[in-house]
Design a protein around this motif. Structure first.
Motif, PDB file in Angstrom:
ATOM      1  N   LEU A 258       4.006 -14.068   2.401  1.00 41.62           N
ATOM      2  CA  LEU A 258       2.810 -14.150   1.337  1.00 41.62           C
ATOM      3  C   LEU A 258       1.638 -14.518   2.220  1.00 41.62           C
ATOM      4  O   LEU A 258       0.416 -14.523   1.662  1.00 41.62           O
ATOM      5  N   ARG A 259       1.683 -14.919   3.354  1.00 42.70           N
ATOM      6  CA  ARG A 259       0.698 -15.326   4.075  1.00 42.70           C
ATOM      7  C   ARG A 259       0.083 -14.143   5.088  1.00 42.70           C
ATOM      8  O   ARG A 259      -1.144 -14.421   5.542  1.00 42.70           O
ATOM      9  N   ASN A 260       0.756 -13.215   4.858  1.00 43.00           N
ATOM     10  CA  ASN A 260       0.224 -12.191   5.657  1.00 43.00           C
ATOM     11  C   ASN A 260      -1.111 -11.517   5.226  1.00 43.00           C
ATOM     12  O   ASN A 260      -1.401 -11.128   3.958  1.00 43.00           O
ATOM     13  N   ARG A 261      -1.941 -11.158   6.114  1.00 45.82           N
ATOM     14  CA  ARG A 261      -3.415 -10.637   5.629  1.00 45.82           C
ATOM     15  C   ARG A 261      -3.285  -9.339   5.089  1.00 45.82           C
ATOM     16  O   ARG A 261      -4.094  -9.072   4.129  1.00 45.82           O
ATOM     17  N   LEU A 262      -2.488  -8.771   5.443  1.00 41.09           N
ATOM     18  CA  LEU A 262      -2.479  -6.960   5.122  1.00 41.09           C
ATOM     19  C   LEU A 262      -2.082  -7.220   3.763  1.00 41.09           C
ATOM     20  O   LEU A 262      -2.272  -6.316   2.799  1.00 41.09           O
ATOM     21  N   LEU A 263      -1.095  -8.074   3.366  1.00 40.93           N
ATOM     22  CA  LEU A 263      -0.490  -8.242   1.790  1.00 40.93           C
ATOM     23  C   LEU A 263      -1.600  -8.504   1.139  1.00 40.93           C
ATOM     24  O   LEU A 263      -2.081  -7.931   0.087  1.00 40.93           O
TER      25      LEU A 263
ATOM     26  N   ILE B 244      -1.846   3.174   0.524  1.00 39.73           N
ATOM     27  CA  ILE B 244      -1.961   3.450   1.834  1.00 39.73           C
ATOM     28  C   ILE B 244      -1.478   2.203   2.481  1.00 39.73           C
ATOM     29  O   ILE B 244      -0.568   2.244   3.370  1.00 39.73           O
ATOM     30  N   ILE B 245      -2.034   1.277   2.440  1.00 43.76           N
ATOM     31  CA  ILE B 245      -1.795   0.081   3.031  1.00 43.76           C
ATOM     32  C   ILE B 245      -0.218  -0.505   3.022  1.00 43.76           C
ATOM     33  O   ILE B 245       0.347  -0.698   3.693  1.00 43.76           O
ATOM     34  N   GLY B 246      -0.006  -0.416   1.622  1.00 41.75           N
ATOM     35  CA  GLY B 246       1.565  -0.570   1.208  1.00 41.75           C
ATOM     36  C   GLY B 246       2.707   0.161   2.003  1.00 41.75           C
ATOM     37  O   GLY B 246       3.412  -0.438   2.522  1.00 41.75           O
ATOM     38  N   ILE B 247       2.224   1.654   1.912  1.00 37.91           N
ATOM     39  CA  ILE B 247       3.204   2.375   2.773  1.00 37.91           C
ATOM     40  C   ILE B 247       3.321   2.218   4.374  1.00 37.91           C
ATOM     41  O   ILE B 247       4.384   2.080   4.959  1.00 37.91           O
ATOM     42  N   ILE B 248       1.960   1.707   4.872  1.00 35.11           N
ATOM     43  CA  ILE B 248       2.132   1.230   6.168  1.00 35.11           C
ATOM     44  C   ILE B 248       2.915  -0.142   6.592  1.00 35.11           C
ATOM     45  O   ILE B 248       3.702  -0.300   7.335  1.00 35.11           O
ATOM     46  N   TRP B 249       2.657  -1.023   5.434  1.00 31.74           N
ATOM     47  CA  TRP B 249       2.861  -2.475   5.999  1.00 31.74           C
ATOM     48  C   TRP B 249       4.348  -2.661   5.139  1.00 31.74           C
ATOM     49  O   TRP B 249       5.295  -3.294   5.884  1.00 31.74           O
ATOM     50  N   LEU B 250       4.650  -2.254   4.135  1.00 33.08           N
ATOM     51  CA  LEU B 250       5.823  -2.626   3.298  1.00 33.08           C
ATOM     52  C   LEU B 250       7.171  -2.535   4.056  1.00 33.08           C
ATOM     53  O   LEU B 250       7.849  -3.274   4.048  1.00 33.08           O
ATOM     54  N   PRO B 251       7.260  -1.174   4.854  1.00 34.87           N
ATOM     55  CA  PRO B 251       8.756  -1.173   5.473  1.00 34.87           C
ATOM     56  C   PRO B 251       8.747  -2.015   6.547  1.00 34.87           C
ATOM     57  O   PRO B 251       9.994  -2.412   6.744  1.00 34.87           O
TER      58      PRO B 251
ATOM     59  N   ASN C  52      14.653  -4.555   3.172  1.00 35.69           N
ATOM     60  CA  ASN C  52      15.464  -3.719   1.933  1.00 35.69           C
ATOM     61  C   ASN C  52      14.327  -2.738   1.313  1.00 35.69           C
ATOM     62  O   ASN C  52      14.771  -2.422   0.100  1.00 35.69           O
ATOM     63  N   PHE C  53      13.097  -2.455   2.062  1.00 32.66           N
ATOM     64  CA  PHE C  53      12.289  -1.545   1.349  1.00 32.66           C
ATOM     65  C   PHE C  53      12.860  -0.178   1.011  1.00 32.66           C
ATOM     66  O   PHE C  53      13.690   0.403   1.847  1.00 32.66           O
ATOM     67  N   SER C  54      12.482   0.499  -0.049  1.00 32.91           N
ATOM     68  CA  SER C  54      12.988   1.632  -0.559  1.00 32.91           C
ATOM     69  C   SER C  54      11.680   2.614  -1.294  1.00 32.91           C
ATOM     70  O   SER C  54      10.960   1.849  -1.908  1.00 32.91           O
ATOM     71  N   TYR C  55      11.649   3.874  -0.736  1.00 30.19           N
ATOM     72  CA  TYR C  55      10.780   4.603  -1.440  1.00 30.19           C
ATOM     73  C   TYR C  55      11.038   5.061  -2.794  1.00 30.19           C
ATOM     74  O   TYR C  55      10.057   5.439  -3.825  1.00 30.19           O
ATOM     75  N   PHE C  56      12.233   4.764  -3.414  1.00 33.09           N
ATOM     76  CA  PHE C  56      12.616   4.944  -4.845  1.00 33.09           C
ATOM     77  C   PHE C  56      12.292   3.544  -5.318  1.00 33.09           C
ATOM     78  O   PHE C  56      13.003   3.483  -6.505  1.00 33.09           O
ATOM     79  N   ASP C  57      11.730   2.621  -5.012  1.00 36.08           N
ATOM     80  CA  ASP C  57      11.412   1.336  -5.519  1.00 36.08           C
ATOM     81  C   ASP C  57      10.751   1.671  -7.171  1.00 36.08           C
ATOM     82  O   ASP C  57       9.791   2.393  -6.940  1.00 36.08           O
ATOM     83  N   PRO C  58      11.084   1.423  -8.112  1.00 35.61           N
ATOM     84  CA  PRO C  58      10.281   1.372  -9.331  1.00 35.61           C
ATOM     85  C   PRO C  58       9.038   1.108  -9.557  1.00 35.61           C
ATOM     86  O   PRO C  58       8.083   1.987  -9.947  1.00 35.61           O
ATOM     87  N   LYS C  59       8.589   0.233  -8.982  1.00 39.20           N
ATOM     88  CA  LYS C  59       7.111  -0.283  -8.764  1.00 39.20           C
ATOM     89  C   LYS C  59       6.153   0.922  -8.131  1.00 39.20           C
ATOM     90  O   LYS C  59       5.059   1.251  -8.407  1.00 39.20           O
ATOM     91  N   LEU C  60       6.872   1.352  -6.964  1.00 44.14           N
ATOM     92  CA  LEU C  60       6.348   2.229  -6.024  1.00 44.14           C
ATOM     93  C   LEU C  60       6.127   3.477  -6.866  1.00 44.14           C
ATOM     94  O   LEU C  60       5.094   4.233  -6.996  1.00 44.14           O
ATOM     95  N   ILE C  61       7.360   3.944  -7.801  1.00 39.36           N
ATOM     96  CA  ILE C  61       7.126   5.268  -8.505  1.00 39.36           C
ATOM     97  C   ILE C  61       6.323   5.216  -9.322  1.00 39.36           C
ATOM     98  O   ILE C  61       5.468   6.268  -9.863  1.00 39.36           O
TER      99      ILE C  61
END
Lengths: 274, 442
Positions: free
Chosen positions: A124-129, A198-205, A210-219
């Motif tokens: 949570l201290r990450n600037r990109l977040l 876009i930021i999320g797709i780059i940074w989250l993985p 445990n990142f997943s493209y099928f995450d309900p929030k993402l969908i």
């Protein structure tokens, strides 16, 4: 630094209440003095709110996104800030009360329950977040404002159809302007939401194993993005105008709210920070 | 002040009488010399479609106003007109009435914007014919100022108060930029013409006119720089317009539900505003059921007109306050007319004493010393007279107590044996008044 943060925490709901009262009074009474001074009160409130958010970031060494109530404060700020920019660009000042009300509610909730979080997960201290979350929140603020203008459009539309020429008729701008305000807000919201995705797709993985493209929030967010994308595209292509644009914006907003509720309460997600 | 006046207006007489008695510009120009010869030393004749009024200062101090009415009726005989149709005004009441007329609160449609210009024009005719003196000029200057203040400081002139203008107001609540919209006005009668003119004034992008009689359509189209849609092709052209205002005298609907439905289809459902300001109606009212059709008729537009008229009525007390304010200012000025000659006589009296005394020592002192003494006495006189001059003018300008002004003036005259000074406002010279103020400042 804690003293000014605590003072502002109490002061901000009072200031938002004052701004809301000024806009509401002007909506009903149309006094020149209030009309000129309400924007100044809003500016001062936003300035102090920004100072409050920066102070929290410095004091607690993380952006204020580590709890629901910190997020609420950012939502309150971003809604009013987006409205302020819109008012400056269009010089339409009669609709503020309907938007500021949202900021007031969020800030009251935030001020009542916010806590001082010195210890938070390192992620949570990450600037990109921080950038990702702020873009997402500003984006949702944009679509919220778009929905409010949409509702005002429907109100005036119904009044005009029913030959009612009261306060709504006298004080709201024309249907065409309300449609434009709603559309522009949706476009700004859509752009910011795109940036957040876009930021999320780059940074989250990288940040979450445990990142997943099928995450309900993402969908859910992606579907909201698709709905607004289709609406904006059709409007730009000239197939959409008037009530259709507004109905689309309102459907998009309902979809966004439903998606947030469902993904935050029912679905299991890695995408939860607190 | 012996200002008198008569008025026949919408409150005192029916339209036929007012119309018959109306004096146009040329008639006023012809009538004024008659008034000048027999009744007034100066005066003004105001004549509009809703009122004919004569105000002025009589040659003799007589408060019987019947001769003025008789003079008017002799000049323009009208059947059925009687003395009872006229209101009569004297002095303060006359000034107040002129201010009320100029500010629009005495108009048939409260806050009427045209009356101020008409009052101004009437006074200009009097000035051109050398029929207006200082006092009358001040009254009308103040009246015009009152009218302007009423417009600026209150909402007496705001909101649509005619059905045609209300129609345009509703259109503006639907479309933001009329310069990008197209409008069609059906019918070139008075109402249609007014609607077309209002749309043109709002910079409508494209304006077209349609009428059964081509000649009349052409005439109106020329006036508003619009196009013509031949009446027989009207229904095929409806889809080309965002705004359609209909004001014909047709007994049946000229635009049906089906006409609008097919027009909307051709417009790809783009919103259209229909204003039916005809009685009986020209457009089938069922069209309002169609989505994106905004249909308004006389009844709905009348709601706006009534609301705005009520709002204007609510502003009347505010305008009356302005009138009182301006009357206080005017009477303050009027009181100075009495005071200024006294001040001038007093200053002349002291100046004469100074000159006499200077003359006596002129040959007894050197030239240089004489100049010093002359300068010293001039300054001394200035200082001695400064306070009484300022105080007397203050009394007059506040206008609060005319008796007090008269008492002070009288004491001054008696103390210095100043004798009679002219008190007639008509002999007052504005330039001298200004000069006095400059001297005082010096």
């Amino acid at each position: 630094m804690l003293q000014p943060i605590d003072s502002l925490n109490i002061l901000l709901p009072i200031l938002y209440c004052l701004v809301f009262a000024a806009y509401l009074y002007d909506f009903f009474n149309e006094k020149k003095f209030v009309n000129n001074s309400k924007r100044i009160i809003l500016f001062v409130t936003l300035f102090l709110h920004l100072f409050y958010l920066i102070s929290r970031t410095i004091e607690f060494d993380h952006p204020p996104i580590t709890s629901k109530f910190e997020i609420f404060s950012i939502i309150a700020f971003s809604i009013s800030f987006s409205y302020f920019i819109l008012e400056l660009l269009t010089d339409i000042r009669g609709t503020g009360a309907f938007i500021i009300l949202f900021s007031l509610v969020f800030q009251i909730a935030s001020s009542l329950f916010i806590e001082h979080n010195f210890v938070v997960p390192e992620v949570l201290r990450n600037r990109l977040l921080g950038l990702h979350v702020i873009n997402a929140l500003l984006g949702y603020s944009g679509i919220t404002i778009s929905a409010v203008y949409g509702l005002l459009f429907i109100l005036l539309f119904k009044n005009l159809k029913a030959n009612k020429f009261g306060l709504i008729f006298n004080r709201l701008p024309s249907l065409e302007i309300l449609e434009k305000l709603s559309f522009y807000s949706a476009v700004i919201g859509f752009i910011l939401l795109t940036a957040a995705i876009i930021i999320g797709i780059i940074w989250l993985p990288n940040a979450f194993p445990n990142f997943s493209y099928f995450d309900p929030k993402l969908i859910g967010t992606f579907f909201v993005w698709i709905v607004y994308g289709i609406g904006i595209l059709r409007k730009l292509l000239g197939n959409f105008y008037g009530k259709k644009v507004i109905v689309f914006s309102l459907i998009g907003f309902v979809f966004a709210i439903m998606s947030l509720i469902v993904t935050n309460t029912l679905g299991k997600t890695f995408h939860s920070f607190y | 002040m012996n200002l008198v006046g008569i008025s026949i207006n919408h409150k005192t007489s029916p339209l036929e009488l007012r119309e018959a008695l109306h004096l146009n510009h040329d008639e006023i120009v012809t009538f004024i010399p008659r008034l000048k010869e027999s009744l007034f030393s100066e005066g003004v004749v105001i004549s509009t479609c809703n009122r004919t009024e004569i105000f002025g200062f009589p040659k003799i101090n007589e408060f019987n106003l019947s001769p003025i009415i008789n003079e008017l009726i002799q000049f323009k005989p009208v059947n059925g007109i009687q003395q009872e149709h006229f209101l009569k005004f004297f002095s303060c009441g006359a000034v107040r009435h002129i201010f009320s007329v100029a500010s629009g609160i005495d108009s048939m449609i409260i806050g009427d914007s045209q009356i101020l210009g008409q009052v101004k024009e009437s006074f200009e005719i009097s000035e051109d014919l050398d029929f207006a003196g200082t006092a009358l000029r001040k009254i009308f200057d103040t009246a015009i100022k009152t009218g302007k203040r009423a417009i600026k400081e209150t909402k007496i002139g705001e909101g649509a108060v005619t059905v045609s203008y209300a129609a345009v107001q509703v259109v503006e609540k639907i479309f933001s930029n009329l310069d990008k919209k197209s409008a069609l006005v059906i019918g070139s009668g008075e109402t249609g013409e007014l609607a077309a003119v209002n749309l043109r004034d709002k910079n409508i992008g494209k304006l077209a006119v349609s009428n059964r009689t081509m000649e009349r359509a052409e005439k109106l189209a020329e006036k508003v720089h619009g196009e013509i849609v031949p009446f027989q092709f009207l229904k095929e052209q409806l889809h080309n317009f965002d705004i359609i205002i209909s004001a014909t005298s047709s007994d049946n609907y000229i635009i049906s539900f089906e006409n609008i439905r097919s027009a909307l289809k051709r417009r790809k459902n783009s919103p259209v505003v229909l204003m039916d300001i005809a009685v009986p109606r020209d457009i089938d009212p069922d069209v309002k059921k169609i989505e994106n059709v905004f249909y308004h008729d006389m009844d709905s537009l009348k709601i706006i007109v009534d609301q705005n008229l009520q709002k204007r009525k609510d502003q009347v007390p505010l305008v009356q306050k302005i009138i009182i304010d301006e009357m206080i200012g005017f009477y303050g000025w009027l009181n100075t007319l009495d005071v200024v000659p006294t001040i001038k006589t007093m200053r002349s009296f002291f100046e004469e004493i100074r000159n006499d005394e200077l003359e006596k020592i002129k040959n007894k002192v050197s030239k240089e010393d004489f100049l010093k003494i002359e300068d010293m006495t001039r300054r001394m006189m200035g200082r001695i007279l400064h306070n009484p001059t300022v105080k007397l003018r203050e009394f007059a300008e506040t206008g609060a107590n005319i008796k007090e002004v008269a008492a002070h003036t009288m004491i001054l005259k008696e103390l210095f044996n100043l004798g009679e000074v002219p008190l007639n406002g008509n002999e007052f010279n504005e330039d001298e008044h200004k000069e006095d103020r400059v001297n005082e400042k010096e």
